[in-house]
Design a protein around this motif. Structure first.
Motif, PDB file in Angstrom:
ATOM      1  N   CYS A 138     -30.140 -27.343 -25.844  1.00  0.00           N
ATOM      2  CA  CYS A 138     -30.594 -28.692 -25.451  1.00  0.00           C
ATOM      3  C   CYS A 138     -30.602 -28.925 -23.939  1.00  0.00           C
ATOM      4  N   THR A 139     -29.524 -28.573 -23.239  1.00  0.00           N
ATOM      5  CA  THR A 139     -29.460 -28.892 -21.801  1.00  0.00           C
ATOM      6  C   THR A 139     -30.512 -28.104 -21.010  1.00  0.00           C
ATOM      7  N   PRO A 140     -30.625 -26.793 -21.192  1.00  0.00           N
ATOM      8  CA  PRO A 140     -31.680 -26.061 -20.476  1.00  0.00           C
ATOM      9  C   PRO A 140     -33.082 -26.566 -20.800  1.00  0.00           C
ATOM     10  N   ILE A 162     -26.737 -21.861 -10.062  1.00  0.00           N
ATOM     11  CA  ILE A 162     -25.309 -21.548  -9.867  1.00  0.00           C
ATOM     12  C   ILE A 162     -24.620 -21.817 -11.195  1.00  0.00           C
ATOM     13  N   GLY A 163     -24.008 -20.771 -11.750  1.00  0.00           N
ATOM     14  CA  GLY A 163     -23.380 -20.859 -13.066  1.00  0.00           C
ATOM     15  C   GLY A 163     -24.075 -19.902 -14.013  1.00  0.00           C
ATOM     16  N   ARG A 164     -23.286 -19.230 -14.840  1.00  0.00           N
ATOM     17  CA  ARG A 164     -23.868 -18.245 -15.770  1.00  0.00           C
ATOM     18  C   ARG A 164     -23.260 -18.384 -17.163  1.00  0.00           C
ATOM     19  N   SER A 165     -22.969 -19.637 -17.557  1.00  0.00           N
ATOM     20  CA  SER A 165     -22.416 -19.831 -18.902  1.00  0.00           C
ATOM     21  C   SER A 165     -23.516 -19.627 -19.936  1.00  0.00           C
ATOM     22  N   ASN A 166     -23.079 -19.347 -21.180  1.00  0.00           N
ATOM     23  CA  ASN A 166     -24.049 -19.121 -22.257  1.00  0.00           C
ATOM     24  C   ASN A 166     -24.803 -20.387 -22.621  1.00  0.00           C
ATOM     25  N   ILE A 167     -24.174 -21.566 -22.356  1.00  0.00           N
ATOM     26  CA  ILE A 167     -24.836 -22.785 -22.826  1.00  0.00           C
ATOM     27  C   ILE A 167     -25.700 -23.453 -21.752  1.00  0.00           C
ATOM     28  N   VAL A 168     -25.436 -23.154 -20.480  1.00  0.00           N
ATOM     29  CA  VAL A 168     -26.265 -23.776 -19.428  1.00  0.00           C
ATOM     30  C   VAL A 168     -26.893 -22.719 -18.505  1.00  0.00           C
ATOM     31  N   GLY A 169     -26.056 -22.105 -17.656  1.00  0.00           N
ATOM     32  CA  GLY A 169     -26.580 -21.260 -16.577  1.00  0.00           C
ATOM     33  C   GLY A 169     -27.551 -20.184 -17.041  1.00  0.00           C
ATOM     34  N   HIS A 187     -22.691 -17.120  -9.069  1.00  0.00           N
ATOM     35  CA  HIS A 187     -21.482 -17.359  -9.871  1.00  0.00           C
ATOM     36  C   HIS A 187     -20.268 -17.314  -8.956  1.00  0.00           C
ATOM     37  N   SER A 188     -19.086 -17.288  -9.549  1.00  0.00           N
ATOM     38  CA  SER A 188     -17.876 -17.419  -8.726  1.00  0.00           C
ATOM     39  C   SER A 188     -17.628 -16.196  -7.836  1.00  0.00           C
ATOM     40  N   ARG A 189     -18.279 -15.078  -8.131  1.00  0.00           N
ATOM     41  CA  ARG A 189     -18.087 -13.872  -7.314  1.00  0.00           C
ATOM     42  C   ARG A 189     -19.224 -13.678  -6.314  1.00  0.00           C
ATOM     43  N   VAL A 205     -27.509 -26.565 -10.437  1.00  0.00           N
ATOM     44  CA  VAL A 205     -26.069 -26.377 -10.238  1.00  0.00           C
ATOM     45  C   VAL A 205     -25.322 -26.736 -11.524  1.00  0.00           C
ATOM     46  N   ALA A 206     -24.650 -25.752 -12.111  1.00  0.00           N
ATOM     47  CA  ALA A 206     -23.905 -25.966 -13.366  1.00  0.00           C
ATOM     48  C   ALA A 206     -22.558 -25.266 -13.246  1.00  0.00           C
ATOM     49  N   ILE A 207     -21.662 -25.898 -12.511  1.00  0.00           N
ATOM     50  CA  ILE A 207     -20.373 -25.282 -12.214  1.00  0.00           C
ATOM     51  C   ILE A 207     -19.230 -26.048 -12.882  1.00  0.00           C
ATOM     52  N   GLY A 208     -19.219 -27.368 -12.681  1.00  0.00           N
ATOM     53  CA  GLY A 208     -18.107 -28.177 -13.179  1.00  0.00           C
ATOM     54  C   GLY A 208     -17.069 -28.445 -12.100  1.00  0.00           C
ATOM     55  N   ARG A 209     -17.547 -28.640 -10.853  1.00  0.00           N
ATOM     56  CA  ARG A 209     -16.655 -28.974  -9.734  1.00  0.00           C
ATOM     57  C   ARG A 209     -17.243 -30.143  -8.955  1.00  0.00           C
ATOM     58  N   ASP A 226     -28.732 -31.341 -10.887  1.00  0.00           N
ATOM     59  CA  ASP A 226     -27.267 -31.360 -10.969  1.00  0.00           C
ATOM     60  C   ASP A 226     -26.837 -31.500 -12.430  1.00  0.00           C
ATOM     61  N   VAL A 227     -26.270 -30.430 -12.973  1.00  0.00           N
ATOM     62  CA  VAL A 227     -25.872 -30.437 -14.386  1.00  0.00           C
ATOM     63  C   VAL A 227     -24.421 -30.899 -14.555  1.00  0.00           C
ATOM     64  N   GLY A 228     -23.648 -30.798 -13.503  1.00  0.00           N
ATOM     65  CA  GLY A 228     -22.207 -31.047 -13.605  1.00  0.00           C
ATOM     66  C   GLY A 228     -21.849 -32.449 -14.075  1.00  0.00           C
ATOM     67  N   VAL A 229     -20.785 -32.518 -14.836  1.00  0.00           N
ATOM     68  CA  VAL A 229     -20.225 -33.811 -15.250  1.00  0.00           C
ATOM     69  C   VAL A 229     -18.741 -33.777 -14.913  1.00  0.00           C
ATOM     70  N   ASN A 230     -18.384 -34.515 -13.883  1.00  0.00           N
ATOM     71  CA  ASN A 230     -16.989 -34.479 -13.394  1.00  0.00           C
ATOM     72  C   ASN A 230     -16.515 -35.884 -13.089  1.00  0.00           C
ATOM     73  N   GLY A 260     -29.170 -38.340 -15.186  1.00  0.00           N
ATOM     74  CA  GLY A 260     -30.124 -37.264 -14.901  1.00  0.00           C
ATOM     75  C   GLY A 260     -30.261 -36.339 -16.098  1.00  0.00           C
ATOM     76  N   VAL A 261     -29.556 -35.206 -16.014  1.00  0.00           N
ATOM     77  CA  VAL A 261     -29.653 -34.187 -17.070  1.00  0.00           C
ATOM     78  C   VAL A 261     -29.015 -34.672 -18.378  1.00  0.00           C
ATOM     79  N   GLY A 262     -27.912 -35.412 -18.284  1.00  0.00           N
ATOM     80  CA  GLY A 262     -27.146 -35.818 -19.477  1.00  0.00           C
ATOM     81  C   GLY A 262     -27.997 -36.470 -20.567  1.00  0.00           C
ATOM     82  N   MET A 264     -31.054 -36.226 -21.131  1.00  0.00           N
ATOM     83  CA  MET A 264     -32.045 -35.290 -21.673  1.00  0.00           C
ATOM     84  C   MET A 264     -31.427 -34.349 -22.697  1.00  0.00           C
ATOM     85  N   THR A 265     -30.144 -34.056 -22.532  1.00  0.00           N
ATOM     86  CA  THR A 265     -29.481 -33.162 -23.485  1.00  0.00           C
ATOM     87  C   THR A 265     -29.515 -33.780 -24.884  1.00  0.00           C
ATOM     88  N   ILE A 266     -29.174 -35.046 -24.957  1.00  0.00           N
ATOM     89  CA  ILE A 266     -29.132 -35.712 -26.266  1.00  0.00           C
ATOM     90  C   ILE A 266     -30.547 -35.924 -26.811  1.00  0.00           C
TER      91      ILE A 266
HETATM   92  P1  NAP Z   1     -18.518 -23.049 -17.423  1.00  0.00           P
HETATM   93  O1  NAP Z   1     -18.721 -22.350 -18.719  1.00  0.00           O
HETATM   94  O2  NAP Z   1     -17.132 -23.370 -16.971  1.00  0.00           O
HETATM   95  O3  NAP Z   1     -19.254 -22.194 -16.301  1.00  0.00           O
HETATM   96  C1  NAP Z   1     -19.126 -22.531 -14.953  1.00  0.00           C
HETATM   97  C2  NAP Z   1     -19.889 -21.541 -14.138  1.00  0.00           C
HETATM   98  O4  NAP Z   1     -19.716 -21.904 -12.781  1.00  0.00           O
HETATM   99  C3  NAP Z   1     -19.406 -20.098 -14.287  1.00  0.00           C
HETATM  100  O5  NAP Z   1     -20.499 -19.228 -14.439  1.00  0.00           O
HETATM  101  C4  NAP Z   1     -18.656 -19.840 -12.998  1.00  0.00           C
HETATM  102  O6  NAP Z   1     -18.761 -18.495 -12.521  1.00  0.00           O
HETATM  103  C5  NAP Z   1     -19.375 -20.744 -12.031  1.00  0.00           C
HETATM  104  N1  NAP Z   1     -18.511 -21.097 -10.939  1.00  0.00           N
HETATM  105  C6  NAP Z   1     -17.268 -21.622 -10.987  1.00  0.00           C
HETATM  106  N2  NAP Z   1     -16.759 -21.773  -9.747  1.00  0.00           N
HETATM  107  C7  NAP Z   1     -17.707 -21.329  -8.893  1.00  0.00           C
HETATM  108  C8  NAP Z   1     -17.782 -21.201  -7.492  1.00  0.00           C
HETATM  109  N3  NAP Z   1     -16.768 -21.556  -6.711  1.00  0.00           N
HETATM  110  N4  NAP Z   1     -18.909 -20.699  -6.946  1.00  0.00           N
HETATM  111  C9  NAP Z   1     -19.942 -20.336  -7.723  1.00  0.00           C
HETATM  112  N5  NAP Z   1     -19.940 -20.420  -9.070  1.00  0.00           N
HETATM  113  C10 NAP Z   1     -18.822 -20.914  -9.651  1.00  0.00           C
HETATM  114  O7  NAP Z   1     -19.297 -24.454 -17.410  1.00  0.00           O
HETATM  115  P2  NAP Z   1     -20.614 -24.932 -18.207  1.00  0.00           P
HETATM  116  O8  NAP Z   1     -20.294 -25.124 -19.636  1.00  0.00           O
HETATM  117  O9  NAP Z   1     -21.764 -24.090 -17.828  1.00  0.00           O
HETATM  118  O10 NAP Z   1     -20.789 -26.381 -17.556  1.00  0.00           O
HETATM  119  C11 NAP Z   1     -20.983 -26.557 -16.182  1.00  0.00           C
HETATM  120  C12 NAP Z   1     -20.982 -28.039 -15.862  1.00  0.00           C
HETATM  121  O11 NAP Z   1     -22.071 -28.649 -16.560  1.00  0.00           O
HETATM  122  C13 NAP Z   1     -19.739 -28.798 -16.332  1.00  0.00           C
HETATM  123  O12 NAP Z   1     -19.475 -29.848 -15.433  1.00  0.00           O
HETATM  124  C14 NAP Z   1     -20.153 -29.386 -17.656  1.00  0.00           C
HETATM  125  O13 NAP Z   1     -19.425 -30.565 -17.981  1.00  0.00           O
HETATM  126  C15 NAP Z   1     -21.593 -29.712 -17.380  1.00  0.00           C
HETATM  127  N6  NAP Z   1     -22.451 -29.799 -18.543  1.00  0.00           N
HETATM  128  C16 NAP Z   1     -23.283 -30.861 -18.583  1.00  0.00           C
HETATM  129  C17 NAP Z   1     -24.154 -30.999 -19.640  1.00  0.00           C
HETATM  130  C18 NAP Z   1     -25.071 -32.171 -19.654  1.00  0.00           C
HETATM  131  O14 NAP Z   1     -25.662 -32.457 -20.653  1.00  0.00           O
HETATM  132  N7  NAP Z   1     -25.243 -32.859 -18.529  1.00  0.00           N
HETATM  133  C19 NAP Z   1     -24.176 -30.065 -20.666  1.00  0.00           C
HETATM  134  C20 NAP Z   1     -23.327 -28.958 -20.581  1.00  0.00           C
HETATM  135  C21 NAP Z   1     -22.469 -28.830 -19.497  1.00  0.00           C
HETATM  136  P3  NAP Z   1     -18.120 -17.222 -13.283  1.00  0.00           P
HETATM  137  O15 NAP Z   1     -19.061 -16.926 -14.401  1.00  0.00           O
HETATM  138  O16 NAP Z   1     -18.082 -16.175 -12.267  1.00  0.00           O
HETATM  139  O17 NAP Z   1     -16.761 -17.666 -13.763  1.00  0.00           O
END
Ligand code: NAP
Length: 282
Positions: A138-140, A162-169, A187-189, A205-209, A226-230, A260-262, A264-266
């Protein structure tokens, strides 16, 4: 230009409400989404409530099944198998995260691929990467819709995710690639993240910071999603991963948080539920 997911969602939901009414008249029942909530986590309760409200607004039947934190893995898997077999259920969503003693991988893999409205099932993920017909996460999916609705040309652009999670990045990067962007996944490295970001014409940007991406990391005229929700540590208010106030004046387009993105996910969850229903009814 501020890209409002809230506005686009209102428009798309109005169209879907009409479609649901027509489908109900044609097939004799509305699409039906079942959401399973294990435990009492307030964040999860709030998300599940939002999903039920969205369904109600569109005329989509919905059931929330609540199970206590102490529910066993087998109880949840057995519940999912029953829902898989239920011909009156089109979509199944298990609210994540789950209690530690329940394997999220097993739960996701047990949901029938045809009812996997989140698009997390391994076969849906594989189909996405093989460019086969699939249910998009949904989010992508929502991010690509936002870009297109804002008139952003994706083809040929340099995109950085930025971010490589299975559900967003990862899936966002894949969808950008499928739309012919040239994609870098950070990503973080990642070394020299600032340099990498400055090369982006589209920055997702999908990091969570909170406010991690600062103005000096964004090229003038870039599109910033901006995907982050903090929670902002200073104000306690909801905020994204980018410093919105500093970046909004230099970006050509930017998504706010919230709004923004939020949303659209729903909205895409509703769309996926209707898609699963239509696939079943056709
Ligand atoms: P996640 O699984 O925790 O993944 C975070 C990603 O950010 C990882 O790939 C991580 O890298 C990378 N990262 C962390 N610190 C970093 C840094 N200092 N520099 C560069 N990359 C860094 O999070 P997620 O599930 O993808 O969610 C990300 C954010 O999106 C969260 O705030 C979440 O709440 C939000 N979100 C929003 C929606 C929406 O509908 N709006 C939906 C889903 C998620 P590594 O892989 O190297 O650890």
């Amino acid at each position: 230009m501020i890209i409002s997911g809230k506005e686009l969602s209102v428009k798309l939901k109005a169209e879907m409400a009409e479609e649901v009414a027509e489908l109900k008249a044609k097939y004799g029942r509305a699409p039906h989404l079942v959401v399973i909530l294990v435990g009492e986590d307030p964040g999860s309760v709030s998300y599940v409530t939002g999903k039920a409200q969205a369904c109600n607004a569109l005329g989509i039947d919905n059931t929330t099944i609540r199970r206590p934190e102490s529910a066993t893995e087998e109880e949840i898997l057995s519940l999912i198998r029953d829902l898989n077999a239920d011909q009156n259920v089109d979509g199944i969503l298990v609210q994540l995260p789950l209690p530690k003693h329940i394997s999220e991988e097993k739960v996701i893999a047990t949901i029938s691929k045809e009812k996997d409205v989140d698009g997390f099932h391994p076969l849906n993920v594989a189909a996405l990467w093989q460019k086969d017909r699939c249910i998009l996460p949904c989010t992508p999916k929502g991010i690509i819709k936002l870009l297109k609705a804002a008139g952003v040309e994706i083809a040929g652009k340099r995109a950085v995710v930025i971010g490589r999670s299975n559900i967003v990045g990862l899936p966002v990067a894949k969808l950008l690639l499928d739309n012919n962007a040239t994609v870098t996944i950070a990503h973080s490295r990642t070394q020299n993240l600032k340099e990498v970001c400055l090369g982006a014409e589209i920055l997702v940007v999908a990091i969570g910071r909170p406010k991690f991406v600062t103005a000096d990391m964004v090229a003038p005229g870039a599109v910033v999603i901006d995907v982050g929700v903090n929670r902002d540590p200073e104000t306690g208010k909801l905020c994204g991963d980018v410093d919105y106030a500093a970046i909004e004046p230099i970006a050509s387009h930017i998504t706010p948080v919230p709004g923004g993105v939020g949303p659209m996910t729903i909205t895409c969850l509703m769309e996926n539920t209707i898609q699963c229903y239509k696939n079943f009814m056709a």
